[in-house]
Design an enzyme around this catalytic site. Sequence first.
Site, mmCIF file in Angstrom:
data_model
loop_
_atom_site.group_PDB
_atom_site.id
_atom_site.type_symbol
_atom_site.label_atom_id
_atom_site.label_comp_id
_atom_site.label_asym_id
_atom_site.label_seq_id
_atom_site.Cartn_x
_atom_site.Cartn_y
_atom_site.Cartn_z
ATOM 1 N N LYS A 174 -54.085 -0.224 -32.230
ATOM 2 C CA LYS A 174 -53.423 -0.496 -33.508
ATOM 3 C C LYS A 174 -54.475 -0.814 -34.548
ATOM 4 O O LYS A 174 -55.353 -1.652 -34.333
ATOM 5 C CB LYS A 174 -52.474 -1.689 -33.383
ATOM 6 C CG LYS A 174 -51.683 -1.950 -34.651
ATOM 7 C CD LYS A 174 -51.677 -3.403 -35.080
ATOM 8 C CE LYS A 174 -52.915 -3.787 -35.869
ATOM 9 N NZ LYS A 174 -52.855 -5.140 -36.468
HETATM 10 C C1 R5P Z 1 -49.759 -9.742 -36.088
HETATM 11 O O1 R5P Z 1 -49.182 -10.768 -36.301
HETATM 12 C C2 R5P Z 1 -49.269 -8.817 -35.122
HETATM 13 O O2 R5P Z 1 -50.181 -8.356 -34.208
HETATM 14 C C3 R5P Z 1 -48.421 -7.687 -35.632
HETATM 15 O O3 R5P Z 1 -47.842 -7.119 -34.517
HETATM 16 C C4 R5P Z 1 -49.117 -6.622 -36.425
HETATM 17 O O4 R5P Z 1 -49.898 -7.151 -37.457
HETATM 18 C C5 R5P Z 1 -48.113 -5.646 -37.044
HETATM 19 O O5 R5P Z 1 -47.187 -6.268 -37.872
HETATM 20 P P1 R5P Z 1 -47.141 -6.073 -39.456
HETATM 21 O O6 R5P Z 1 -46.699 -4.669 -39.715
HETATM 22 O O7 R5P Z 1 -46.184 -7.100 -39.934
HETATM 23 O O8 R5P Z 1 -48.548 -6.292 -39.967
#
Ligand code: R5P
Length: 267
Positions: A174
Amino acid sequence: MEWGMKNRLSQLIQKDGRAMFLPIDHGYFQGPTSNLEEPGKTIEPIWPYADAIMLTRGVLRAAIDPAITKPIILRVSGGATMARRDELDNEGITTSVTEAIRLNASAVSMSVYVGSEREHQTLMSLGNLVNECEDYGIPTMAVTSVGTELGKRDARYLALASRIAAEIGARVVKTYYCEEGFEKVVRGCPVPIVIAGGPKADSEFEVFKWIYDALEKGAIGVNLGRNIWQHEHPVAMAKAVRAVIHENATPKEAQDVFDAVKSGKAD
Ligand code: R5P
């Protein structure tokens, strides 16, 4: 690749090669963040549109019906909080692989902080987690987080962090989208990339646009949280984002889906 690993990955990445992950793990360091005070209620109307849900064991046990049919990506790292922002990279593994198996997780995820003071610590944790998970055919998703000294949306940094996570053995990475050079981030990463959204954007069209562009440049999908569940119309957002990912909807078409659902002209 072993059957179990293939099977779990195919639960996450759909037949079209795309994936829409819905993370609600933010409380692991943010506490009861806005619109996620009661995660079970937040997720109830939107989970059907996701391909997998990412969360911690605590929220899974407390707020998710065990009869749910969606694959679970279990966040297994933590140990830092918003109360000490300068220590956010000070994470370790909080949840064992045995627990991930007991909870029937389809994958595990953890944060790595390339470019930060604890870079080495989090990368070694990733290596150890991958070592253990591979024994059981469980994919690890590396959540590459933002180092303090390098720009969040700088392609060179994103490419560095993504490649390193893949080199250590993450099966999925990610990262964040960047307008300049995102195709280089994808080209330099030998495993599938999903993008996160970060804080809620000013407009939904903006979100559709960068998801669309990221897919065009080779990402397989999203791990998108706040831009769905912090939106005033989370179901409309979830449906429109799904249309971009799985129906190749353009940003304009996604906006039409959003507007139709929001106005009640479509389900
Ligand atoms: C962080 O808090 C997490 O790993 C989230 O899963 C990641 O940042 C994705 O979430 P968002 O789209 O809210 O940034």
